[in-house]
Design an enzyme around this catalytic site. Structure first.
Site, PDB file in Angstrom:
ATOM      1  N   HIS A   1      19.818   3.455  34.592  1.00  0.00           N
ATOM      2  CA  HIS A   1      18.458   3.959  34.764  1.00  0.00           C
ATOM      3  C   HIS A   1      17.568   2.951  35.486  1.00  0.00           C
ATOM      4  CE1 HIS A   1      17.649   1.931  30.762  1.00  0.00           C
ATOM      5  NE2 HIS A   1      16.528   1.639  31.406  1.00  0.00           N
TER       6      HIS A   1
ATOM      7  N   ASP B   1      25.103   4.847  30.651  1.00  0.00           N
ATOM      8  CA  ASP B   1      23.983   4.129  31.256  1.00  0.00           C
ATOM      9  C   ASP B   1      24.399   2.733  31.730  1.00  0.00           C
ATOM     10  OD1 ASP B   1      21.447   3.484  32.098  1.00  0.00           O
ATOM     11  OD2 ASP B   1      20.629   3.184  30.076  1.00  0.00           O
TER      12      ASP B   1
ATOM     13  N   GLN C   1      10.553  -2.409  26.284  1.00  0.00           N
ATOM     14  CA  GLN C   1      10.367  -2.069  27.688  1.00  0.00           C
ATOM     15  C   GLN C   1      10.557  -3.303  28.560  1.00  0.00           C
ATOM     16  OE1 GLN C   1      10.125   1.091  28.215  1.00  0.00           O
ATOM     17  NE2 GLN C   1       9.933   1.455  26.040  1.00  0.00           N
ATOM     18  N   GLY C   2      11.309  -3.144  29.639  1.00  0.00           N
ATOM     19  CA  GLY C   2      11.528  -4.243  30.555  1.00  0.00           C
ATOM     20  C   GLY C   2      12.785  -5.032  30.270  1.00  0.00           C
ATOM     21  N   ASP C   3      13.432  -4.783  29.124  1.00  0.00           N
ATOM     22  CA  ASP C   3      14.667  -5.494  28.786  1.00  0.00           C
ATOM     23  C   ASP C   3      15.907  -4.730  29.245  1.00  0.00           C
ATOM     24  OD1 ASP C   3      13.477  -7.673  27.465  1.00  0.00           O
ATOM     25  OD2 ASP C   3      13.213  -6.492  25.655  1.00  0.00           O
ATOM     26  N   SER C   4      15.723  -3.510  29.730  1.00  0.00           N
ATOM     27  CA  SER C   4      16.856  -2.658  30.081  1.00  0.00           C
ATOM     28  C   SER C   4      17.870  -3.377  30.958  1.00  0.00           C
ATOM     29  CB  SER C   4      16.388  -1.420  30.827  1.00  0.00           C
ATOM     30  OG  SER C   4      15.711  -0.554  29.969  1.00  0.00           O
TER      31      SER C   4
END
Length: 287
Positions: free
Chosen positions: A83, A136, A231-234
């Site tokens: 993603h 993912d 959020q932002g660690d993906s």
């Protein structure tokens, strides 16, 4: 809940506090992927395989253009979340983003330490499902090799590192509070591998959220919440017993009781890429 986008840069951070399932990446240029909640500062020298994905044109230069995380599993091979490379995140297909880089050896994103290495080629799992969040993962091939000591081994199926209760660490530059407070320096959080049944109860599907699928996903966090990716660690690494076991993928909120983090299961990735049970040494970036 975090969306698969970069536990994700895809929506304003305020949405991370809603009940919607959102990836951990970032789609809006103004927002950056979430950070580790309930964690502590670490030096990238202690986890040199933890890298940041960067596009200054898309996300600005304040934090080196960081929008997701990744992990080096070979000298020129980086795994990240599918993603993170969606067109609505990057503005165009990843192979058409001229300044797509992997930042390595940089603890503080405000500095020029380490390297920014161009991505030579990208491959996004064609079976990635943005409804269930299954599959993912994506693979990046670097234009220059990393030192061998900047690479981490991956845990194959049956490895005891996947066992319920195993202590693990998750790394990233994402939101540290769940309220849009993005870190400038690398952080880590101590979590535990949780029973698949816990995530199956938390994420049964329906209502526009993801579905926990044990064959391709891994459940990790704390039973009472408090420590989690955000959020932002993906795309960043979940490591146990010195081996990579998961990639930050999605979840509901950050650090909430009863809503553990969901990770792409690395043993399933190894199988799907045909990298076998011996890990990814010498693997090519694009299958």
């Amino acid at each position: 809940m975090r969306r698969p986008l970069a536990r994700a840069l895809a929506r304003p951070l305020a949405l991370a506090a809603t009940a919607a399932v959102i990836p951990f990446a970032c789609a809006a240029p103004a927002a950056s992927d979430s950070i580790i909640v309930g964690g502590f500062p670490v030096d990238v020298a202690d986890s040199p395989w933890t890298v940041a994905l960067s596009s200054r044109d898309r996300f600005g230069g304040t934090r080196s253009g960081q929008f997701c995380g990744g992990v080096a599993v070979g000298p020129t091979t980086v795994l990240t979340a599918a993603h993170c490379l969606r067109e609505d995140v990057l503005g165009s297909p990843p192979d058409e983003v001229p300044d797509l880089r992997v930042v390595t050896g940089r603890t503080d994103l405000r500095t020029d330490r380490g390297q920014e290495i161009a991505v030579r080629r990208s491959w996004v799992n064609p079976e990635y499902d943005d409804v269930t969040n299954a599959g993912d993962f994506a693979v990046l091939s670097l234009a220059e090799p990393l030192p061998q000591d900047s690479v981490i081994g991956a845990a194959a199926a049956g490895d005891p590192a996947y066992a319920e209760g195993t202590a693990a660490m998750v790394y990233g530059w994402g939101d540290v509070t769940g309220g849009g407070d993005y870190a400038t320096s690398l952080r880590a959080a101590r979590v535990h591998v949780l029973a698949d049944s816990r995530c199956e109860r938390a994420y049964p599907g329906g209502g526009g959220g993801g579905v926990y699928l044990a064959d391709s996903m891994l459940c990790a966090g704390e039973v009472l919440g408090g420590r989690d990716a955000c959020q932002g660690d993906s795309g960043g690494p979940l490591v146990a017993e010195g081996r990579l076991i998961g990639l930050v993928s999605w979840g509901s909120g950050c650090g909430r009781p009863g809503s553990p983090g969901v990770y792409a299961r690395v043993s399933d990735i190894l199988t799907k890429l045909g990298w076998g049970t011996g890990g990814v040494e010498g693997a090519q970036a694009a299958p």
